[in-house]
Write a protein that holds these residues in place. Structure first.
Motif, PDB file in Angstrom:
ATOM      1  N   UNK A   1      63.457   3.700-109.715  1.00  0.00           N
ATOM      2  CA  UNK A   1      64.779   4.156-109.277  1.00  0.00           C
ATOM      3  C   UNK A   1      65.233   5.222-110.251  1.00  0.00           C
ATOM      4  N   UNK A   2      65.625   6.364-109.672  1.00  0.00           N
ATOM      5  CA  UNK A   2      66.053   7.433-110.571  1.00  0.00           C
ATOM      6  C   UNK A   2      67.579   7.418-110.744  1.00  0.00           C
ATOM      7  N   UNK A   3      68.091   8.251-111.617  1.00  0.00           N
ATOM      8  CA  UNK A   3      69.507   8.320-111.959  1.00  0.00           C
ATOM      9  C   UNK A   3      70.365   8.666-110.758  1.00  0.00           C
ATOM     10  N   UNK A   4      69.925   9.513-109.872  1.00  0.00           N
ATOM     11  CA  UNK A   4      70.693   9.933-108.707  1.00  0.00           C
ATOM     12  C   UNK A   4      70.934   8.751-107.778  1.00  0.00           C
ATOM     13  N   UNK A   5      69.901   7.913-107.565  1.00  0.00           N
ATOM     14  CA  UNK A   5      70.057   6.748-106.699  1.00  0.00           C
ATOM     15  C   UNK A   5      71.049   5.749-107.324  1.00  0.00           C
ATOM     16  N   UNK A   6      70.962   5.585-108.589  1.00  0.00           N
ATOM     17  CA  UNK A   6      71.892   4.681-109.275  1.00  0.00           C
ATOM     18  C   UNK A   6      73.335   5.172-109.129  1.00  0.00           C
TER      19      UNK A   6
END
Length: 188
Positions: free
Chosen positions: A1-6
């Motif tokens: 999971x990348x920062x944008x999804x978080x």
């Protein structure tokens, strides 16, 4: 999971990450009982309260009496009034001659619905609880004495005093605790 999804998940679900509002509260519960228990009263104040209000701790003199009532209506004729008085005088003479028969004569002759069945017994009462002429007559008698006829708005009465309870002041030591509690309550 990348920062944008978080970041996207966080922005779409802001309430999932909130903590409920909280407050820190301190309070004091004041009740009369608690304050009374913590209040002190000087013994001199208790004594002063007693001395100042001694009548409050005094029971009035009371009389126990019985009567025979021969009623007279306010609109009665002079002949009816005279006949009622005559009957009351006859009954007074009978009970003075035979005081032991007072209750028997009251049951047979009194027309007071509240006391006739009890031999005319009115119970115990303090001064001022009866109409003035009746009151004056009762408080002028000694136990066992009979007076009559006595006229009131109700008619003619033959009265017998059966007992006297003398006025009595409760001693300070008996009411000291009561006075102290009352003074504490007032202070609280």
């Amino acid at each position: 999971v990348d920062e944008a999804q978080l970041k996207e998940f966080y922005d779409k679900n802001p309430t999932a990450f909130q903590t409920p509002e909280q407050a820190r509260i301190e309070f004091v519960l004041l009740t009369a009982e608690t304050l009374v228990a913590q209040t002190t009263v000087e013994p001199a104040d208790v004594r002063k309260q007693y001395d100042t209000n001694v009548r409050q701790y005094t029971a009035e003199e009371e009389r126990t009496a019985a009567h025979i009532l021969i009623p007279v209506k306010p609109d009665a004729s002079d002949a009816e009034k005279a006949a009622a008085r005559q009957k009351a005088e006859e009954l007074a003479a009978q009970v003075k001659a035979s005081p032991a028969k007072f209750a028997e004569l009251a049951k047979a002759n009194s027309q007071d619905p509240g006391s006739a069945a009890q031999g005319g017994d009115l119970g115990t009462f303090a001064r001022g609880n009866m109409v003035k002429p009746f009151d004056d007559a009762v408080f002028a008698l000694k136990p066992g004495e009979i007076v009559g006829p006595v006229q009131t708005d109700f008619g003619w009465h033959v009265i017998r005093v059966t007992g006297i309870t003398l006025a009595k002041t409760r001693p300070f030591d008996e009411v000291k605790g009561q006075i102290e509690t009352e003074l504490k309550r007032q202070k609280a």
